[in-house]
Design a protein around this motif. Structure first.
Motif, PDB file in Angstrom:
ATOM      1  N   LEU A   1       0.384   5.435   0.219  1.00 12.02           N
ATOM      2  CA  LEU A   1      -0.528   6.562   0.363  1.00 12.02           C
ATOM      3  C   LEU A   1       0.224   7.778   0.866  1.00 12.02           C
ATOM      4  CD1 LEU A   1      -2.763   6.358   3.547  1.00 12.02           C
ATOM      5  CD2 LEU A   1      -0.841   4.842   3.186  1.00 12.02           C
TER       6      LEU A   1
ATOM      7  N   THR B   1       0.839  -1.196   0.000  1.00  8.56           N
ATOM      8  CA  THR B   1       0.000   0.000   0.000  1.00  8.56           C
ATOM      9  C   THR B   1       0.878   1.251   0.000  1.00  8.56           C
ATOM     10  OG1 THR B   1      -1.752  -1.132   1.231  1.00  8.56           O
ATOM     11  CG2 THR B   1      -1.761   1.276   1.281  1.00  8.56           C
TER      12      THR B   1
ATOM     13  N   ALA C   1       3.441  -1.338   3.797  1.00 12.89           N
ATOM     14  CA  ALA C   1       2.890  -0.035   3.424  1.00 12.89           C
ATOM     15  C   ALA C   1       3.975   1.036   3.467  1.00 12.89           C
ATOM     16  CB  ALA C   1       1.748   0.347   4.363  1.00 12.89           C
TER      17      ALA C   1
END
Length: 352
Positions: free
Chosen positions: A150, A148, A275
């Motif tokens: 972000l 992930t 992440a």
């Protein structure tokens, strides 16, 4: 087409401060806000965010922040304050009005909206901030990362990262805050190009912002000297320095590349990650000015002097980072810049 004195693009803290200042100069602004409420980006920040400045230093002109002046207001309190401030302003504030373009027109400018409508304005204030344009640095292999990715703009709370291996990229206030928060539920590394620097939140019993104002660094162009520093200090009451000292999160130089699910550290080791959170700042969000020749440079940054456009008469900016001082893009400082810009535009319009 409807004509207005000044179109203010953005209805957050910068746009509201600009509207207040323009009203004080006898002008009638129309504030155009893309979202459904005049609170800017505050409702979209991460859940635990609190101001670094006490309430006494965190208000817009004409309306003190309510409650204990020495507390550090939460994100939702700031959003509520801005909404209340907007309601008290005698200004035409139009929410749900996204500006898609600004071009020269007979009245000065034509402002085009996403719904296909337009209005003519004698002057324009760009006050749309930076939240809509997160900065993503060039990291080799990031596009191929299988976990992930972000930006801090999309981070809200830590629970969804429980038990994961997380890399937070950055060394500023948001990076350190998010990394420390995530470390309560995950194994976290703060990866940055330079070591984290800290500034004590209180000195001799007074909040840092008292001293910034007392010395003039917060409110004069002298504060711009701090902009030359390679990294800005993280304001800390001791908790974040302690968290890094305890390795929760640990801090390392930023990785040299990414290969699938693995990050490649500078010592040659490779480690799997779930992440990557990019807490790497923002850039001015001004795509609607692309059609005004010379208003922006090649990187999309405004050409300005203290907020007044250096190339387009009648165009001004409020809320830019380091526009005139350390506090230019903050609640505590944007009002001063807005007042200066309002005087500039009033003189410009009187001279036309």
């Amino acid at each position: 087409m409807k004509y207005v004195d000044v179109a203010v693009i953005g209805g957050g803290q910068s746009g509201l401060a600009a509207a207040h200042a323009l009203l004080s100069e006898g002008l009638r602004p129309v504030v155009l806000e893309a979202s459904g409420t005049a609170a800017g980006s505050w409702p979209r920040y991460y859940d635990s965010l609190t101001l670094f400045s006490p309430a006494r230093y965190s208000s817009l002109p004409g309306m003190p922040f309510p409650g204990d002046p020495d507390r550090y207001p939460h994100r939702d309190e700031v959003a509520a304050y801005l909404t209340s401030y907007a309601a008290r302003l005698d200004a035409d504030i139009r929410t749900g009005r996204r500006v898609t373009g600004v071009r020269r027109g007979d009245a000065g400018f034509e402002v085009e909206l996403a719904d296909g409508s337009a209005l003519a304005a004698r002057a324009v204030v760009a006050a749309s901030g930076t939240f809509g344009r997160p900065h993503c640095p060039v990291l080799s292999g990031l596009d191929g990362f299988t976990g992930t990715v972000l930006h801090a703009a999309d981070y809200r709370r830590p629970e969804s990262f429980a038990g994961q291996r997380v890399m937070v990229v950055g060394a500023g206030n948001s990076a350190v805050q998010i990394a420390a928060e995530l470390a309560s539920v995950a194994r976290v590394t703060l990866a940055s190009r330079a070591p984290v620097k800290f500034a004590r939140q209180k000195i001799a019993g007074r909040d840092l912002h008292f001293w910034l104002r007392y010395t003039g660094l917060d409110i004069t162009p002298l504060g711009g000297l701090l902009h030359e520093a390679p990294t800005q200090p993280v304001i800390d009451d001791g908790r974040y320095r302690a968290a890094l000292a305890q390795g929760a999160p640990d801090r390392r130089p930023v990785f040299t590349g990414i290969d699938g699910a693995k990050v490649c550290w500078q010592d040659g080791t490779r480690e799997e990650a779930d992440a990557i959170v990019l807490a790497t700042g923002y850039r001015p969000d001004l795509p609607y000015l692309a059609g005004l020749d010379g208003a922006l440079d090649a990187a999309g940054h405004p050409r300005h002097r203290g907020g007044a456009s250096a190339t387009v008469p009648g165009l001004a900016f409020v809320g830019l980072e380091w526009q005139r001082s350390l506090s230019s893009n903050s609640l505590r400082g944007v009002g001063r810049d807005a007042a200066r810009i309002a005087r500039h535009l009033a003189a410009h319009l009187r001279g036309r």
